[in-house]
Design a protein around this motif. Structure first.
Motif, PDB file in Angstrom:
ATOM      1  N   LEU A  23      12.179  33.765  73.435  1.00  0.00           N
ATOM      2  CA  LEU A  23      11.838  35.015  74.126  1.00  0.00           C
ATOM      3  C   LEU A  23      10.751  35.494  73.158  1.00  0.00           C
ATOM      4  CD1 LEU A  23      11.670  37.163  75.953  1.00  0.00           C
ATOM      5  CD2 LEU A  23      13.457  38.358  74.646  1.00  0.00           C
ATOM      6  N   GLY A  24      10.898  35.649  71.899  1.00  0.00           N
ATOM      7  CA  GLY A  24       9.823  36.086  70.896  1.00  0.00           C
ATOM      8  C   GLY A  24       8.508  35.256  70.909  1.00  0.00           C
ATOM      9  N   ARG A  25       8.699  34.048  70.854  1.00  0.00           N
ATOM     10  CA  ARG A  25       7.979  32.891  71.018  1.00  0.00           C
ATOM     11  C   ARG A  25       6.801  33.011  72.151  1.00  0.00           C
ATOM     12  NH1 ARG A  25      10.483  28.977  70.272  1.00  0.00           N
ATOM     13  NH2 ARG A  25      10.482  27.979  72.473  1.00  0.00           N
ATOM     14  N   VAL A  26       7.577  33.132  73.321  1.00  0.00           N
ATOM     15  CA  VAL A  26       6.725  33.262  74.299  1.00  0.00           C
ATOM     16  C   VAL A  26       5.992  34.514  74.681  1.00  0.00           C
ATOM     17  CG1 VAL A  26       7.006  33.351  76.977  1.00  0.00           C
ATOM     18  CG2 VAL A  26       8.368  31.714  75.810  1.00  0.00           C
ATOM     19  N   GLY A  27       6.840  35.567  74.366  1.00  0.00           N
ATOM     20  CA  GLY A  27       5.937  36.972  74.182  1.00  0.00           C
ATOM     21  C   GLY A  27       4.925  36.905  73.136  1.00  0.00           C
ATOM     22  N   GLY A  28       4.947  36.552  72.122  1.00  0.00           N
ATOM     23  CA  GLY A  28       3.881  36.486  71.253  1.00  0.00           C
ATOM     24  C   GLY A  28       2.846  35.784  71.694  1.00  0.00           C
TER      25      GLY A  28
ATOM     26  N   VAL B  98       1.018  37.630  74.498  1.00  0.00           N
ATOM     27  CA  VAL B  98       0.046  38.887  74.002  1.00  0.00           C
ATOM     28  C   VAL B  98      -0.983  38.415  73.248  1.00  0.00           C
ATOM     29  CG1 VAL B  98       0.199  40.850  72.239  1.00  0.00           C
ATOM     30  CG2 VAL B  98       2.330  40.527  73.899  1.00  0.00           C
ATOM     31  N   ALA B  99      -0.800  37.287  72.534  1.00  0.00           N
ATOM     32  CA  ALA B  99      -2.314  36.818  71.920  1.00  0.00           C
ATOM     33  C   ALA B  99      -3.169  36.597  73.102  1.00  0.00           C
ATOM     34  CB  ALA B  99      -1.739  35.607  70.915  1.00  0.00           C
ATOM     35  N   TRP B 100      -2.839  35.952  74.076  1.00  0.00           N
ATOM     36  CA  TRP B 100      -3.737  35.317  75.118  1.00  0.00           C
ATOM     37  C   TRP B 100      -4.237  36.650  75.740  1.00  0.00           C
ATOM     38  CZ3 TRP B 100      -5.849  30.863  76.838  1.00  0.00           C
ATOM     39  CH2 TRP B 100      -6.459  31.180  77.822  1.00  0.00           C
ATOM     40  N   PHE B 101      -3.270  37.699  75.931  1.00  0.00           N
ATOM     41  CA  PHE B 101      -3.983  39.059  76.662  1.00  0.00           C
ATOM     42  C   PHE B 101      -4.807  39.581  76.054  1.00  0.00           C
ATOM     43  CE2 PHE B 101       0.459  39.657  78.856  1.00  0.00           C
ATOM     44  CZ  PHE B 101       0.270  38.386  79.515  1.00  0.00           C
TER      45      PHE B 101
ATOM     46  N   VAL C 241       5.798  36.410  82.005  1.00  0.00           N
ATOM     47  CA  VAL C 241       4.312  36.733  81.559  1.00  0.00           C
ATOM     48  C   VAL C 241       3.829  37.312  82.529  1.00  0.00           C
ATOM     49  CG1 VAL C 241       2.349  35.516  81.140  1.00  0.00           C
ATOM     50  CG2 VAL C 241       4.346  34.153  80.186  1.00  0.00           C
ATOM     51  N   LEU C 242       4.061  37.213  83.751  1.00  0.00           N
ATOM     52  CA  LEU C 242       3.410  37.958  84.955  1.00  0.00           C
ATOM     53  C   LEU C 242       3.478  39.259  84.983  1.00  0.00           C
ATOM     54  CD1 LEU C 242       1.407  36.968  87.123  1.00  0.00           C
ATOM     55  CD2 LEU C 242       3.344  36.863  88.633  1.00  0.00           C
ATOM     56  N   PRO C 243       4.950  40.052  84.834  1.00  0.00           N
ATOM     57  CA  PRO C 243       5.013  41.623  84.697  1.00  0.00           C
ATOM     58  C   PRO C 243       4.304  42.037  83.341  1.00  0.00           C
ATOM     59  CG  PRO C 243       7.137  40.324  85.075  1.00  0.00           C
ATOM     60  CD  PRO C 243       6.326  39.541  84.827  1.00  0.00           C
TER      61      PRO C 243
ATOM     62  N   ALA D  96       2.808  28.487  79.653  1.00  0.00           N
ATOM     63  CA  ALA D  96       3.754  27.596  80.048  1.00  0.00           C
ATOM     64  C   ALA D  96       3.341  26.136  79.325  1.00  0.00           C
ATOM     65  CB  ALA D  96       3.812  27.295  81.381  1.00  0.00           C
ATOM     66  N   LYS D  97       2.175  25.896  79.378  1.00  0.00           N
ATOM     67  CA  LYS D  97       1.403  24.570  78.568  1.00  0.00           C
ATOM     68  C   LYS D  97       1.851  24.484  77.224  1.00  0.00           C
ATOM     69  CE  LYS D  97      -0.915  20.730  78.779  1.00  0.00           C
ATOM     70  NZ  LYS D  97      -0.475  19.537  79.610  1.00  0.00           N
ATOM     71  N   TRP D  98       1.748  25.865  76.508  1.00  0.00           N
ATOM     72  CA  TRP D  98       2.031  25.925  75.049  1.00  0.00           C
ATOM     73  C   TRP D  98       3.694  25.548  74.657  1.00  0.00           C
ATOM     74  CZ3 TRP D  98      -1.195  31.059  74.091  1.00  0.00           C
ATOM     75  CH2 TRP D  98      -2.497  30.551  73.907  1.00  0.00           C
ATOM     76  N   GLU D  99       4.443  26.105  75.753  1.00  0.00           N
ATOM     77  CA  GLU D  99       5.966  26.223  75.610  1.00  0.00           C
ATOM     78  C   GLU D  99       6.556  24.649  76.087  1.00  0.00           C
ATOM     79  OE1 GLU D  99       8.520  28.357  74.702  1.00  0.00           O
ATOM     80  OE2 GLU D  99       6.834  28.964  73.514  1.00  0.00           O
ATOM     81  N   GLY D 100       5.610  23.777  76.137  1.00  0.00           N
ATOM     82  CA  GLY D 100       6.273  22.369  76.249  1.00  0.00           C
ATOM     83  C   GLY D 100       5.975  21.711  77.622  1.00  0.00           C
ATOM     84  N   GLY D 101       4.652  22.271  78.417  1.00  0.00           N
ATOM     85  CA  GLY D 101       4.499  21.562  79.562  1.00  0.00           C
ATOM     86  C   GLY D 101       4.823  22.151  80.753  1.00  0.00           C
ATOM     87  N   LEU D 102       3.910  21.669  81.844  1.00  0.00           N
ATOM     88  CA  LEU D 102       4.083  22.305  83.199  1.00  0.00           C
ATOM     89  C   LEU D 102       4.952  21.334  83.793  1.00  0.00           C
ATOM     90  CD1 LEU D 102       0.434  23.240  83.873  1.00  0.00           C
ATOM     91  CD2 LEU D 102       2.103  24.801  83.407  1.00  0.00           C
ATOM     92  N   ASP D 103       5.700  21.868  84.999  1.00  0.00           N
ATOM     93  CA  ASP D 103       6.364  20.769  85.958  1.00  0.00           C
ATOM     94  C   ASP D 103       5.284  20.212  86.783  1.00  0.00           C
ATOM     95  OD1 ASP D 103       8.749  21.751  84.526  1.00  0.00           O
ATOM     96  OD2 ASP D 103       9.223  23.558  86.149  1.00  0.00           O
ATOM     97  N   ALA D 104       5.921  19.218  87.539  1.00  0.00           N
ATOM     98  CA  ALA D 104       4.999  18.682  88.429  1.00  0.00           C
ATOM     99  C   ALA D 104       4.735  19.528  89.414  1.00  0.00           C
ATOM    100  CB  ALA D 104       5.995  17.399  89.012  1.00  0.00           C
ATOM    101  N   PRO D 105       3.656  19.510  90.052  1.00  0.00           N
ATOM    102  CA  PRO D 105       3.379  20.633  91.199  1.00  0.00           C
ATOM    103  C   PRO D 105       3.925  20.199  92.413  1.00  0.00           C
ATOM    104  CG  PRO D 105       1.354  19.231  90.747  1.00  0.00           C
ATOM    105  CD  PRO D 105       2.340  18.665  89.530  1.00  0.00           C
ATOM    106  N   GLN D 106       3.917  21.088  93.378  1.00  0.00           N
ATOM    107  CA  GLN D 106       4.502  20.710  94.593  1.00  0.00           C
ATOM    108  C   GLN D 106       3.147  20.276  95.512  1.00  0.00           C
ATOM    109  OE1 GLN D 106       7.461  20.918  96.165  1.00  0.00           O
ATOM    110  NE2 GLN D 106       8.394  21.883  94.231  1.00  0.00           N
TER     111      GLN D 106
END
Length: 437
Positions: A81-86, A89-92, A300-302, A405-415
């Protein structure tokens, strides 16, 4: 009806423009009576868009709460949670600085207000925008809700995010005994997505009503007024889009084009209604179909809705310096940079403030000896400017969520994408309603 909802929204937008202009041109004879009659017709049209936005507000609070708690619970530990939040926020912060900086640079290059040569208004002239609605001190103390029920009742997104983080972290810490609550939240998410689908069915009607109401009352003249300012701002937004999508390409590669295709429906809703909230439910689904894991998107979205308003950031520097140019006020580069930094700090958390960009601009102008009354120059066309900056806010948050999401290990396959829009046959909502859209 096999066409997608996106096409219905476009049709509603075009019909709204035609209807509004036709009514205004046929009934407006310049008399006060005609103006009142047009205002009444516009008010009647506005009922449709107002009801749609109220429906959206009805589902925003429980949807944000449920999806955010679900996302945190799925992360499994507070370190993630802290990693994703950090990272978010850095991107924002980086996106905010780029947006404000681009606005400052481009308004100096294009000089949209330089040719107006307006006289300075009286010192007592005011814009009518309530600047007391926002202060940085009030924002800091306002982050933590005094009551979760009150925060939900008033749709205070940032307060809901804070409470949801506490609930999600506590669920993760408790572990097995909290699993019944996790299952209940999962069920609430499914129910809210179903309700979202029902609400979005009336989006084309709402778009038609919103556009028709504005053009019925104001007519084509509102578009012609300050046309160069509007045009230069949209050029600036196009440059910002190129920068945001270019940054996304560095991390996502060719999939950035897929992202744009998947989020174009919520982006169009945001543009036509000038409301980011209206796009939020569909944005969650679009990011899921694109391949952003729900645990990332729902977290991330909220946060982005409170801290990553790229279009609004650009508008603040652009509009502030346009007003200075219109009155022939020369601001040294150092003063402009100071304004940029002030806007960067004071703009955080403004999403819950009505007409947030105008509020911050009105509070900023006096600090740099720019007449606050100058804001009256752009109030008449602010709705059309708000459409562009709101759509930009949406695409900025979409890129942010995908990159994190990419930073966190990759995206899932798109629909798969069929007939110009995404199709998700396994999605609990989309599978049943694809024929309508």
């Amino acid at each position: 009806m096999a066409k997608r909802l996106t096409y219905y929204i476009l049709i509603g937008l075009v019909l709204g423009i035609i209807t509004g202009l036709a009514i205004h041109l046929s009934l407006n004879d310049g008399s006060p009576q005609a103006a009142e009659r047009l205002k009444g017709i516009a008010k009647a049209f506005s009922y449709g868009s107002t009801m749609f936005l109220r429906l959206i507000k009805m589902i925003i609070a429980p949807l944000v709460f449920a999806t955010l708690v679900q996302g945190i619970a799925q992360m499994g530990n507070t370190a993630a949670l802290g990693r994703v939040g950090g990272r978010a926020v850095a991107w924002f912060l980086a996106a905010t600085l780029v947006s404000l900086g681009l606005g400052l640079l481009l308004v100096n290059i294009m000089q949209p207000g330089a040719s107006l040569n307006l006289e300075l208004p009286p010192a007592t002239a005011v814009s009518g925008v309530e600047t007391a609605a926002f202060s940085f001190e009030k924002f800091l103390t306002h982050i933590v809700p005094t009551s979760m029920i009150d925060a939900m009742a008033t749709n205070e997104i940032l307060q809901i995010v804070v409470f949801s983080i506490f609930v999600g972290v506590a669920i993760t810490a408790v572990g097995a005994p909290a699993q019944p609550l996790v299952r209940a939240v999962d069920g609430l998410v499914a129910v809210m997505l179903k309700i979202t689908d029902y609400v979005m069915r009336v989006a084309p009607i709402a778009v038609f009503c919103a556009v028709a109401a504005t053009l019925t009352e104001r007519g084509p003249g509102v578009i012609g007024q300050l046309a160069w300012f509007m045009g230069s701002f949209y050029i600036a937004l196009a440059v910002l889009w190129a920068v945001l999508l270019g940054a996304g390409f560095l991390f996502l590669g060719a999939r950035i084009t897929e992202l744009v295709r998947h989020v174009r429906e919520p982006m169009l809703v945001a543009f036509s209604t000038a409301s980011s909230e209206a796009a939020y439910p569909r944005m969650l689904e679009a990011l899921d179909r694109f391949g952003v894991p729900p645990r990332i998107a729902s977290f991330v979205l909220p946060l982005g809705y409170s801290f990553n308003l790229d279009g609004s950031m650009m508008y603040m520097t652009f509009a502030s310096l346009f007003i200075a140019q219109a009155y022939g006020i020369d601001l040294p580069l150092g003063t402009q940079v100071a304004m940029l930094l002030f806007l960067m700090i004071s703009s955080k958390g403004i999403a819950a403030v009505p007409r947030a960009s105008l509020v911050v601009i009105a509070a900023t102008l006096p600090l740099f000896k720019i007449p606050e009354g100058g804001l009256l120059l752009i109030l008449a066309i602010d709705h059309f400017l708000d459409m562009g900056r709101t759509a930009t806010n949406v695409i900025g948050n979409a890129v942010a969520a995908a990159v994190v999401a990419k930073w966190e290990g990759g995206l899932d396959a798109p629909q798969p994408v069929v007939d110009g829009g995404p199709v998700s046959p396994t999605h609990p909502v989309e599978a049943e309603t694809d024929a309508f859209r």
